[in-house]
Design a protein around this motif. Structure first.
Motif, PDB file in Angstrom:
ATOM      1  N   THR A 112       0.862  -1.328   0.061  1.00 38.48           N
ATOM      2  CA  THR A 112       0.121   0.111  -0.097  1.00 38.48           C
ATOM      3  C   THR A 112       0.859   1.109  -0.144  1.00 38.48           C
ATOM      4  OG1 THR A 112      -0.143   0.055   2.416  1.00 38.48           O
ATOM      5  CG2 THR A 112      -1.818  -1.169   1.229  1.00 38.48           C
ATOM      6  N   ALA A 113       0.006   2.193  -0.435  1.00 42.11           N
ATOM      7  CA  ALA A 113       1.004   3.513  -0.506  1.00 42.11           C
ATOM      8  C   ALA A 113       1.155   4.221   0.954  1.00 42.11           C
ATOM      9  CB  ALA A 113       0.425   4.594  -1.429  1.00 42.11           C
ATOM     10  N   VAL A 114       2.405   4.407   1.165  1.00 37.00           N
ATOM     11  CA  VAL A 114       2.545   5.152   2.412  1.00 37.00           C
ATOM     12  C   VAL A 114       2.651   6.864   2.132  1.00 37.00           C
ATOM     13  CG1 VAL A 114       4.682   5.693   4.140  1.00 37.00           C
ATOM     14  CG2 VAL A 114       4.265   3.306   3.268  1.00 37.00           C
ATOM     15  N   LEU A 115       3.098   7.105   0.898  1.00 33.14           N
ATOM     16  CA  LEU A 115       3.074   8.619   0.833  1.00 33.14           C
ATOM     17  C   LEU A 115       2.589   8.565  -0.962  1.00 33.14           C
ATOM     18  CD1 LEU A 115       3.545  11.503   1.638  1.00 33.14           C
ATOM     19  CD2 LEU A 115       5.851  11.217   0.986  1.00 33.14           C
ATOM     20  N   SER A 116       1.786   9.474  -1.290  1.00 33.02           N
ATOM     21  CA  SER A 116       1.757   9.787  -2.772  1.00 33.02           C
ATOM     22  C   SER A 116       1.145  11.016  -2.991  1.00 33.02           C
ATOM     23  CB  SER A 116       0.748   8.725  -3.421  1.00 33.02           C
ATOM     24  OG  SER A 116      -0.537   8.908  -2.802  1.00 33.02           O
ATOM     25  N   GLY A 117       1.632  11.452  -4.227  1.00 32.28           N
ATOM     26  CA  GLY A 117       1.246  12.973  -4.677  1.00 32.28           C
ATOM     27  C   GLY A 117       1.664  12.998  -6.085  1.00 32.28           C
ATOM     28  N   ASP A 118       0.491  13.007  -6.869  1.00 32.26           N
ATOM     29  CA  ASP A 118       0.683  13.114  -8.284  1.00 32.26           C
ATOM     30  C   ASP A 118       1.734  12.173  -8.847  1.00 32.26           C
ATOM     31  OD1 ASP A 118      -1.077  15.556  -8.451  1.00 32.26           O
ATOM     32  OD2 ASP A 118       0.422  16.687  -8.482  1.00 32.26           O
ATOM     33  N   ASP A 119       1.230  11.102  -8.395  1.00 29.93           N
ATOM     34  CA  ASP A 119       2.235   9.878  -8.777  1.00 29.93           C
ATOM     35  C   ASP A 119       1.819   9.353 -10.033  1.00 29.93           C
ATOM     36  OD1 ASP A 119      -0.127   8.644  -7.947  1.00 29.93           O
ATOM     37  OD2 ASP A 119       0.869   7.274  -6.628  1.00 29.93           O
ATOM     38  N   PHE A 120       0.824   9.576 -10.520  1.00 28.81           N
ATOM     39  CA  PHE A 120       0.342   9.296 -11.980  1.00 28.81           C
ATOM     40  C   PHE A 120       0.695  10.145 -13.049  1.00 28.81           C
ATOM     41  CE2 PHE A 120      -2.579  11.935 -10.138  1.00 28.81           C
ATOM     42  CZ  PHE A 120      -2.950  12.866 -11.246  1.00 28.81           C
ATOM     43  N   VAL A 121       1.335  11.135 -12.682  1.00 25.90           N
ATOM     44  CA  VAL A 121       1.597  12.374 -13.712  1.00 25.90           C
ATOM     45  C   VAL A 121       3.154  11.830 -14.414  1.00 25.90           C
ATOM     46  CG1 VAL A 121       2.413  14.676 -14.168  1.00 25.90           C
ATOM     47  CG2 VAL A 121       0.546  14.135 -12.264  1.00 25.90           C
ATOM     48  N   THR A 122       3.136  11.825 -15.707  1.00 26.12           N
ATOM     49  CA  THR A 122       4.139  11.662 -16.538  1.00 26.12           C
ATOM     50  C   THR A 122       5.257  12.736 -16.609  1.00 26.12           C
ATOM     51  OG1 THR A 122       3.042   9.857 -17.811  1.00 26.12           O
ATOM     52  CG2 THR A 122       4.850  10.923 -18.820  1.00 26.12           C
ATOM     53  N   LEU A 123       6.334  12.671 -16.433  1.00 25.40           N
ATOM     54  CA  LEU A 123       7.340  13.683 -16.042  1.00 25.40           C
ATOM     55  C   LEU A 123       8.751  13.075 -16.790  1.00 25.40           C
ATOM     56  CD1 LEU A 123       6.688  15.105 -12.694  1.00 25.40           C
ATOM     57  CD2 LEU A 123       6.309  16.183 -14.980  1.00 25.40           C
ATOM     58  N   PRO A 124       9.612  13.892 -17.480  1.00 27.37           N
ATOM     59  CA  PRO A 124      10.944  13.466 -17.634  1.00 27.37           C
ATOM     60  C   PRO A 124      11.658  13.091 -16.543  1.00 27.37           C
ATOM     61  CG  PRO A 124      10.897  16.120 -17.515  1.00 27.37           C
ATOM     62  CD  PRO A 124       9.250  15.577 -17.764  1.00 27.37           C
ATOM     63  N   VAL A 125      12.397  11.867 -16.758  1.00 24.13           N
ATOM     64  CA  VAL A 125      13.168  11.145 -16.086  1.00 24.13           C
ATOM     65  C   VAL A 125      14.756  11.063 -16.155  1.00 24.13           C
ATOM     66  CG1 VAL A 125      11.095   9.793 -14.836  1.00 24.13           C
ATOM     67  CG2 VAL A 125      12.610   8.786 -17.004  1.00 24.13           C
TER      68      VAL A 125
END
Length: 303
Positions: free
Chosen positions: A60-73
């Motif tokens: 399970t998620a302990v912390l998440s924030g905009d974790d679905f957003v695609t960004l350059p990595v």
């Protein structure tokens, strides 16, 4: 940002029972308040942030924030490349000791050590080690040329990574006809991939173990991993029982790290992507500090 939803119930259980919680349950008392504040401050300054922390025991998620957003990595995009290379080694499609000549590939100076070595040619397996351990752009480009971008994209699709993509090879400069970034991804998918690697669920147990072994050699412990106290050049077998693998990505205004951290209390997979205006050293250091604060909170969580 969404903090751990079951933390309060765990604290309540401890108060009502009066008994010591098992080590794994005790992690519910840990807080990511410092991380949340640091990331909120970054977001307020205009940075784009994607973060995900998953408890490996609970899933399970302990912390998440905009974790679905695609960004350059940036360089973290080599992970699916390494997975495809390891899969090709296992299936026999590639010979690990096949020699690759550096002269057949365009020079690229954005990172890595092969460009500085006298050896003009190396076997594929050594290129994989350089790619994972030093973020070697020339070695990664040589691997990508050998396996082919379509094969890596097919592997990404096979892994179910709908928000991730490897767009191009590493380049010193990107022109108008080039892809704007080396790779894209989301924090949720990056954390999922690292969790799957340590759980032997990526392609096969053998492929998972090989890629995890390569990533365990990573020398860049300057972001989240700076809080671990590990030796950047030798941390495969930590005397304090800390399990750790990671990969970072860096480009102008981009800092990324994903990995797995496990200690006596808990284990987590994590990913943090920060895209910021790299206008000054202070802007850059503020972004780096957020990674270090996350690392400290993660160490408190697993220990």
């Amino acid at each position: 940002m969404e903090p751990r939803k079951d933390a309060e119930s765990l604290r309540g259980a401890r108060r009502s029972s009066g008994k010591r919680l098992p080590k794994r349950a005790a992690v519910g008392r840990r807080s990511f308040a410092s991380t949340l504040k640091a990331l909120d401050d970054l977001a307020a300054s205009g940075a784009k942030i994607s973060v995900r922390i998953t408890d490996l025991d609970r899933g399970t998620a302990v912390l998440s924030g905009d974790d679905f957003v695609t960004l350059p990595v940036a360089g973290l995009g080599v992970v699916p490349l390494l997975i495809e290379v390891a899969a090709a080694f296992e299936s026999g499609r590639l010979e690990p000791l096949e020699i690759i000549d550096r002269a057949h590939h365009e020079a690229v100076g954005v990172g890595g050590v092969w460009q500085h070595l006298k050896a003009p040619a190396l076997p594929l397996v050594d290129l994989a080690v350089l790619t994972a351990s030093t973020g070697d752009a020339l070695a990664a480009n040589a691997l990508l040329a050998r396996v082919g971008l379509p094969a890596v994209r097919a592997r990404i699709e096979q892994l179910g990574l709908s928000r991730s993509a490897l767009l191009d090879r590493f380049r010193d400069e990107r022109g108008p006809d080039d892809a704007p970034h080396f790779a894209l991804g989301s924090a949720r998918e990056l954390a999922e991939v690292f969790a799957a690697l340590v759980n032997s669920q990526v392609v096969s147990p053998g492929v998972s173990a090989q890629v995890a072994e390569w990533l365990s050699l990573n020398h860049d412990l300057s972001l989240v991993a700076s809080a671990t106290g590990l030796d950047p050049f030798s941390h495969e077998n930590d005397e304090h029982g800390l399990l750790f693998i990671n990969k970072t990505g860096r480009d102008a205004g981009i800092r990324v790290e994903a990995g797995v951290l496990a200690g006596p209390r808990a284990g987590v997979s994590y990913a943090l992507i920060v895209c910021f205006d790299d206008l000054s050293i202070s802007h850059r250091l503020r972004a780096h500090e957020a990674f270090r604060i996350l690392g400290t909170d993660l160490m408190e969580y697993v220990f």
